[in-house]
Design an enzyme around this catalytic site. Sequence first.
Site, PDB file in Angstrom:
ATOM      1  N   GLU A   1      -2.228  -4.633  -5.312  1.00  0.00           N
ATOM      2  CA  GLU A   1      -3.767  -5.184  -5.133  1.00  0.00           C
ATOM      3  C   GLU A   1      -4.869  -3.634  -5.325  1.00  0.00           C
ATOM      4  O   GLU A   1      -5.605  -4.029  -4.181  1.00  0.00           O
ATOM      5  CB  GLU A   1      -4.318  -4.484  -2.794  1.00  0.00           C
ATOM      6  CG  GLU A   1      -3.145  -5.671  -2.982  1.00  0.00           C
ATOM      7  CD  GLU A   1      -3.205  -5.789  -0.996  1.00  0.00           C
ATOM      8  OE1 GLU A   1      -3.364  -5.098  -0.715  1.00  0.00           O
ATOM      9  OE2 GLU A   1      -2.217  -7.351  -0.584  1.00  0.00           O
TER      10      GLU A   1
ATOM     11  N   CYS B   1       0.738  -1.258   0.260  1.00  0.00           N
ATOM     12  CA  CYS B   1      -0.423  -0.304   0.007  1.00  0.00           C
ATOM     13  C   CYS B   1       1.309   1.678  -0.279  1.00  0.00           C
ATOM     14  O   CYS B   1       0.536   2.050  -0.263  1.00  0.00           O
ATOM     15  CB  CYS B   1      -0.531   0.048   1.221  1.00  0.00           C
ATOM     16  SG  CYS B   1      -2.640  -1.156   1.046  1.00  0.00           S
TER      17      CYS B   1
HETATM   18  O1  AHR Z   1       1.684  -6.405   4.039  1.00  0.00           O
HETATM   19  C1  AHR Z   1       0.690  -5.355   4.665  1.00  0.00           C
HETATM   20  C2  AHR Z   1      -0.228  -4.776   3.866  1.00  0.00           C
HETATM   21  O2  AHR Z   1      -1.159  -5.937   3.086  1.00  0.00           O
HETATM   22  C3  AHR Z   1       0.466  -4.155   2.628  1.00  0.00           C
HETATM   23  O3  AHR Z   1       0.752  -2.972   2.295  1.00  0.00           O
HETATM   24  C4  AHR Z   1      -0.977  -4.059   1.303  1.00  0.00           C
HETATM   25  O4  AHR Z   1      -0.518  -4.614   0.025  1.00  0.00           O
HETATM   26  C5  AHR Z   1      -1.375  -5.223   1.875  1.00  0.00           C
HETATM   27  O5  AHR Z   1      -2.608  -4.970   2.142  1.00  0.00           O
END
Ligand code: AHR
Length: 677
Positions: A401, A273
């Site tokens: 994601e 994220c």
């Molecule tokens: O690994 C933690 C978070 O989980 C990452 O930032 C994201 O890609 C997922 O939702």
Amino acid sequence: MCYNTGKRKESKSVLLIFTLFITVFTFFISTAQESEIKLNINLDQPAKSISPDLMGVFFEDLNYAADGGIYAELIQNRSFEYSPVYQPEWHPLKFWELVKLGDGDGNITVANMRPIHVNNPHYAILTVIEPGEGIGISNEGFDCIPLYKGEKYYASFWAYQAYMGKMWGRGDNSKPMSVTLRLETQDGSVLAEKKFEIKGRDWTKFEADFIPNKTVPNARLVLLAHEKGGICLDMISLFPENTFNNRRNGLRKDLAEAIANINPKFVRFPGGCLVHGQGIHQYYDWKQSVGPVEERKNSRNLWGYDQTMGFGYYEFFQFCEDVKAKPIPVVTAGVCCQHAGSSPGRGQEGLPLEEMPDYIQDVLDLIEWANGPADSKWGSVRAVAGHPEPFGLKYLGVGNEDAITPIFEERFKMIYDVLKEKHPEIIIIGTSGPFHSGPDYDNGWEFANELNLELVDEHYYVNPTWFWENLDRYDKYSREKAKVYVGEYAAHDHQNDKRNTLRSAIAEAAVLTSYERNADIVQFVSYAPLLARRGHTQWFPDMIYFDSSDVHLSANYYVQMLFGQNNGDEYISTTLSEQRELKLAASTVRDSKSEDIIVKIVNGESSSQKLKIELIGIKQHEKLSVTKTVLTGPNADSFNLDAKEKVIKPVVSKISVSGSEDITVPANSLTVYRIEK
Ligand code: AHR
């Protein structure tokens, strides 16, 4: 009576015969059951080529993984850039204290009129009204600064003389102003110190080595001025000399070594994220993470704290090179995070289309920075930093994601088309949303297939049972379509507050056997998240926990380490017979370089299991030397507690086996047999 007695006798002997029968029957049944579980390693069948790069790591700066974590900087808020945008009570002087010694008087203020660099706008002005025995500022690092007697530390700061004597008027800059940089204990005893002379009005970097005369867990750094006047200060920094591979601006050795011990074949970074950030223009900008550290741009990262970018792209690529891992940077697909809380309530938004060409150019520049010749525009930035040779970037993640919407698809395709045209050698990794199934997963794969993508990133954080129930997931995947990168996965043991239980680690070991079996299409896998600082952990569970001086390895870490250290490039057909709903899993790989054969057996049951291993194709009586490693613990709920002796850790022994062997695998265990050539 007699009749009665006789009857009782008769019934007693019937009971005896019946009991005997049951005992014998149970014995035969259980013996038959035990010998029924057969683990056949079919060495007589052709081996299947698999990804030699299956095991890697995913690094994201959350839980203080970078600043206050693996980045070895010991000073917190070194460049006075903390701001209430990061956390409401943070400001540029946060984690700095004014120090007044003797009868001294003075103050610290923040300024932005004449910064070292536009990317680093704030600095401190230390004003000395009355020097006394020194007026200064101090910093206690991230929770504390541990210092070790006899070890070398490298301190530096930037400064210039604002004025001597009184502030107003032209000021007298004819003489240098003396300052002392000191490492001291909480009660002010000096551990090491050096004097410097600050001259003139140009920002100048001062640096020196320090060797503390004592080991202390909680030292502080103090900079003291001794003359009336004002000094501008910025980038006050302290690093241990002893970093991973002795790099300047380097990484904490203990943490980097723990990661290196996994033997990662790739590193995905700088995050999940964190890459697309909060709000449309808040994405991670790799260009702000290279070049001299004083010119890099601090910002609030998505996880709500400061990101100095000190551990930037240069350092990521250098770390990959140091541990012989392939770099897999991830860039945003031109959209921000779809979660309302992360994107000021507006959900997924795309970069305005007119901004896309510039954004795509940034992505092209990244490839030039990593792979271009030292005299190219961006290749020269890499070369000046000390790496004239290209880094050999081969993979690039686009998106993380993301919700697979028309906004996403349009921007992804724009990036994809340009990259394919200008850099067909780069393998682009697409995304299939945040879950193992559902609309984003379906649409992500459909979109990937339309574009003919070579690799798709899947993520799932699920309970341990899900892993056991889905061990055949990739057996069912098409061999004709894109390959899979399981970029983020972990077993979340909700019945144990998402602790790093043995149950979760063993479920991950089981799924790893299925990744190995399918490593003809599963090219990469990485557990997430990797690092978490105690006291600043925002997400559970993580693989490696740490504080200022210690590293705490979880059961899940050891699973990753055992698979990473025992990888192979060929899969040997492995069949477990008659499992009858037992939680058992196994896989066998061969490392064609060493020619070792590695068998991994996972028992998720709460009782030990007897198995007969048959190495089919090997002479039955041939004695083979084996390194056997067993990872287990008291029970499925156990986990490694900080500061206590680890209850879950691998135990290694040397044994010899023949082609047919009866073995017992402990309850809740991963057993690795490395059969040496
Ligand atoms: O690994 C933690 C978070 O989980 C990452 O930032 C994201 O890609 C997922 O939702």
